[in-house]
Design an enzyme around this catalytic site. Structure first.
Site, mmCIF file in Angstrom:
data_model
loop_
_atom_site.group_PDB
_atom_site.id
_atom_site.type_symbol
_atom_site.label_atom_id
_atom_site.label_comp_id
_atom_site.label_asym_id
_atom_site.label_seq_id
_atom_site.Cartn_x
_atom_site.Cartn_y
_atom_site.Cartn_z
ATOM 1 N N CYS A 232 0.543 -1.258 -0.030
ATOM 2 C CA CYS A 232 -0.002 -0.019 -0.062
ATOM 3 C C CYS A 232 0.752 1.265 0.029
ATOM 4 C CB CYS A 232 -0.974 0.167 1.033
ATOM 5 S SG CYS A 232 -2.283 1.409 0.856
ATOM 6 N N CYS B 150 -5.805 2.293 -4.665
ATOM 7 C CA CYS B 150 -5.318 2.755 -3.581
ATOM 8 C C CYS B 150 -6.169 3.935 -3.074
ATOM 9 C CB CYS B 150 -3.811 3.348 -3.578
ATOM 10 S SG CYS B 150 -3.085 3.770 -2.157
HETATM 11 P P1 FAD Z 1 -0.868 -10.757 4.103
HETATM 12 O O1 FAD Z 1 -2.064 -10.529 4.132
HETATM 13 O O2 FAD Z 1 0.311 -9.912 4.810
HETATM 14 O O3 FAD Z 1 -0.580 -12.465 4.445
HETATM 15 C C1 FAD Z 1 0.718 -13.107 4.676
HETATM 16 C C2 FAD Z 1 0.326 -14.362 5.404
HETATM 17 O O4 FAD Z 1 1.361 -15.218 5.506
HETATM 18 C C3 FAD Z 1 0.114 -13.804 7.116
HETATM 19 O O5 FAD Z 1 -0.997 -14.234 7.581
HETATM 20 C C4 FAD Z 1 1.351 -14.414 7.795
HETATM 21 O O6 FAD Z 1 0.963 -14.576 8.933
HETATM 22 C C5 FAD Z 1 1.701 -15.695 6.973
HETATM 23 N N1 FAD Z 1 3.035 -16.152 7.046
HETATM 24 C C6 FAD Z 1 4.135 -15.133 6.611
HETATM 25 N N2 FAD Z 1 5.192 -15.871 6.892
HETATM 26 C C7 FAD Z 1 4.784 -17.100 6.967
HETATM 27 C C8 FAD Z 1 5.561 -18.441 7.250
HETATM 28 N N3 FAD Z 1 6.882 -18.476 6.988
HETATM 29 N N4 FAD Z 1 4.907 -19.539 7.201
HETATM 30 C C9 FAD Z 1 3.632 -19.481 7.502
HETATM 31 N N5 FAD Z 1 2.769 -18.494 7.428
HETATM 32 C C10 FAD Z 1 3.348 -17.405 6.994
HETATM 33 N N6 FAD Z 1 -4.859 -2.707 0.451
HETATM 34 C C11 FAD Z 1 -5.764 -2.389 0.004
HETATM 35 O O7 FAD Z 1 -6.118 -2.790 -1.057
HETATM 36 N N7 FAD Z 1 -6.327 -1.182 0.065
HETATM 37 C C12 FAD Z 1 -5.867 -0.346 1.140
HETATM 38 O O8 FAD Z 1 -6.348 0.765 1.681
HETATM 39 C C13 FAD Z 1 -4.907 -0.852 1.766
HETATM 40 N N8 FAD Z 1 -4.205 -0.151 3.035
HETATM 41 C C14 FAD Z 1 -3.259 -0.589 3.693
HETATM 42 C C15 FAD Z 1 -2.927 0.167 4.697
HETATM 43 C C16 FAD Z 1 -1.899 -0.471 5.600
HETATM 44 C C17 FAD Z 1 -1.403 0.363 6.898
HETATM 45 C C18 FAD Z 1 -1.311 -1.644 5.256
HETATM 46 C C19 FAD Z 1 -0.314 -2.336 6.106
HETATM 47 C C20 FAD Z 1 -1.609 -2.358 4.310
HETATM 48 C C21 FAD Z 1 -2.684 -1.768 3.368
HETATM 49 N N9 FAD Z 1 -3.177 -2.630 2.297
HETATM 50 C C22 FAD Z 1 -4.080 -1.880 1.556
HETATM 51 C C23 FAD Z 1 -2.279 -3.464 1.625
HETATM 52 C C24 FAD Z 1 -2.920 -4.824 1.973
HETATM 53 O O9 FAD Z 1 -3.291 -5.034 3.185
HETATM 54 C C25 FAD Z 1 -1.792 -6.120 1.570
HETATM 55 O O10 FAD Z 1 -1.461 -5.848 0.298
HETATM 56 C C26 FAD Z 1 -2.477 -7.518 1.614
HETATM 57 O O11 FAD Z 1 -2.998 -7.788 2.898
HETATM 58 C C27 FAD Z 1 -1.352 -8.459 1.173
HETATM 59 O O12 FAD Z 1 -1.933 -9.711 1.181
HETATM 60 P P2 FAD Z 1 -0.854 -11.069 0.959
HETATM 61 O O13 FAD Z 1 -2.017 -12.310 1.209
HETATM 62 O O14 FAD Z 1 -0.117 -10.844 0.086
HETATM 63 O O15 FAD Z 1 -0.248 -10.962 2.526
#
Ligand code: FAD
Ligand code: UQ1
Length: 413
Positions: free
Chosen positions: A161, A341
């Site tokens: 983000c 965003c």
């Molecule tokens: P995540 O959701 O982070 O999931 C990764 C998962 O993997 C976690 O549950 C973690 O526990 C697990 N994991 C990690 N390593 C291991 C391991 N070795 N073994 C087992 N499990 C593991 N997005 C939007 O679309 N709109 C917004 O307005 C927005 N605002 C945001 C504001 C903030 C402050 C933040 C921090 C993020 C924001 N985002 C937004 C971004 C969005 O939250 C992320 O892009 C999204 O959650 C990413 O998803 P993901 O599945 O890639 O990773």
């Protein structure tokens, strides 16, 4: 050894939503999810938590409630990937076998790459919306602010983000105005980047907003050290790498450096040179292993890392992986890089950026979304959380593409 038709590494936004799609398609127990955390957080809410509009509790649900019931939750962490053997090794020492693997481990926060962190979070004025541990400190720092410099940082790495580091700055600006301290404050956005935002249409709108609100933007400024004793933040000037510049702060909001998860970075078969999972930017299939796909923040997809992007990626991944499973040729669906965003610019306004790989705006609503709107703010604060928990995590939200086409009478991409 445990064995699954589909194994998903990570139960965050990408992992949970994709696992839900395959769990509905396949018999019970065919999908395994490796996820180490007890709690699933709706991270986009943390911007509002930092501004005092929501609490961390509002952004959390037990993992057991959100992961699909038809899937098996392996509560452990991935230690390494062995793609040549179709296995994943867990921290417990166990191995898990798969026919198809989806990697969705997110991005790693690296606060400790900044000298003085994380210790400085224990001192007044320092907060970060990127972590449940430090997000409450953001609002505390805002409430405590009386005068001086309020500095908002952006690191010299990819981030999730990319708008979040400045959203909290606009919220802080409005908070300070409402509480009569804005004229005693200097607000700085000290960013490692050479631009305020990557897409010109929205960057132009944001430059107008910072000028109107008398916010100073310092480009090519990378935070390298926090000195809480003297309340100073040290920045490396990226266009003069030998030089640093020190700023006094009363409030400091830190967006940490980020990098690929260790398990991905250390699996050289799986990752690109950057350390992120090496996938085809259109199909999300791994570039070398046809039974592996990647989604979200842990991949090298050249788009902005958001949950909105994952909503669009999830359907493409599902269609393509299903074709591989059914030994059909690739599906016709290609990911266009869609990401969004919602740039919250205060307590009731938002610029809703939506764009593709080429930086072309792909706006859902038939209005100019670069203008601040209440509708976009309401959508971000009140509608998105329900959509995320009720539809997205259950694999039933593929982004606003169809809505966009409908609202543009079929004239949009
Ligand atoms: P995540 O959701 O982070 O999931 C990764 C998962 O993997 C976690 O549950 C973690 O526990 C697990 N994991 C990690 N390593 C291991 C391991 N070795 N073994 C087992 N499990 C593991 N997005 C939007 O679309 N709109 C917004 O307005 C927005 N605002 C945001 C504001 C903030 C402050 C933040 C921090 C993020 C924001 N985002 C937004 C971004 C969005 O939250 C992320 O892009 C999204 O959650 C990413 O998803 P993901 O599945 O890639 O990773
Ligand atoms: C979106 O699809 C999404 O994923 C669930 C988000 O994450 C929370 C978003 O912030 C946004 C803006 C979208 C895009 C949706 C619309 C209706 C523009």
């Amino acid at each position: 050894m445990k064995s699954f038709k589909v194994l998903v590494a990570g139960g965050g936004s990408g992992g949970c939503s994709v696992a839900a799609k395959f769990a509905s398609l396949l018999p019970k127990g065919s999908v395994g999810i490796i996820e180490s955390a007890e709690t699933h957080y709706y991270q986009p809410m943390w911007t509002l938590v930092g501004g005092g509009m929501k609490s961390v509790k509002d952004s959390a649900k037990p993992m057991s409630e959100v992961l699909p019931k038809k899937a098996v939750w392996i509560k452990d962490s991935v230690a390494s990937f062995k793609p040549k053997e179709n296995t994943v090794s867990l921290s417990s020492g166990e191995n898990v076998q798969y026919e198809y693997l989806v990697v969705a481990l997110g991005i790693k926060l690296e606060y400790n790459r900044i000298k003085g962190l994380p210790e400085a979070f224990e001192t007044p004025g320092v907060g970060s919306n990127y972590s449940t541990e430090y997000v409450d400190k953001t609002f505390q720092s805002l409430k405590d602010f009386k005068e001086g410099n309020a500095i908002f940082t952006f690191p010299n790495t990819p981030v999730k983000c990319a708008g979040a580091p400045q959203k909290i700055m606009y919220i802080a600006d409005e908070y300070m105005r409402k509480h009569g301290v804005r004229d005693k404050a200097n607000i700085y956005f000290n960013t490692s980047l050479g631009a305020l935002f990557g897409v010109k249409k929205y960057a132009d709108a944001l430059w107008k907003i910072v000028e109107e609100r008398k916010i100073s933007v310092n480009l090519m400024h990378e935070l390298v050290e926090v000195k809480p004793d003297t309340r100073e933040a040290v920045f490396r000037l990226l266009n003069k790498p030998e030089e640093t510049k020190t700023y006094k702060y009363s409030m400091l909001h830190i967006t940490p450096p980020m990098g690929p998860p260790d398990a991905v970075k250390n699996s050289t078969d799986l990752c690109a040179e950057s350390g992120y999972v090496d996938v085809d930017k259109y199909t999300l299939q791994h570039t070398r292993f046809s039974n592996i796909f990647g989604i979200g923040d842990c991949t090298n997809l050249p788009t902005s890392k958001t949950a909105a992007a994952i909503a669009a990626q999830g359907n493409i991944l599902y269609q393509n992986m299903k074709c591989v499973m059914e030994k059909k040729s690739d599906s016709k669906e290609k990911y266009d890089g869609y990401t969004s965003c919602p740039l919250v610019t205060g307590y009731s306004k938002c610029v809703l950026a939506e764009f593709d790989y080429d930086g072309n705006p792909l706006e859902t609503f038939p209005i100019n979304q670069a203008r601040e709107s209440r509708l976009a703010f309401h959508m971000k604060k009140d509608i998105m959380p329900t959509l995320y928990w009720q539809l997205f995590l259950r694999g039933m939200w593929n982004g606003p593409r169809l809505t966009r086409k409908l609202l543009h009478l079929g004239m949009s991409k």
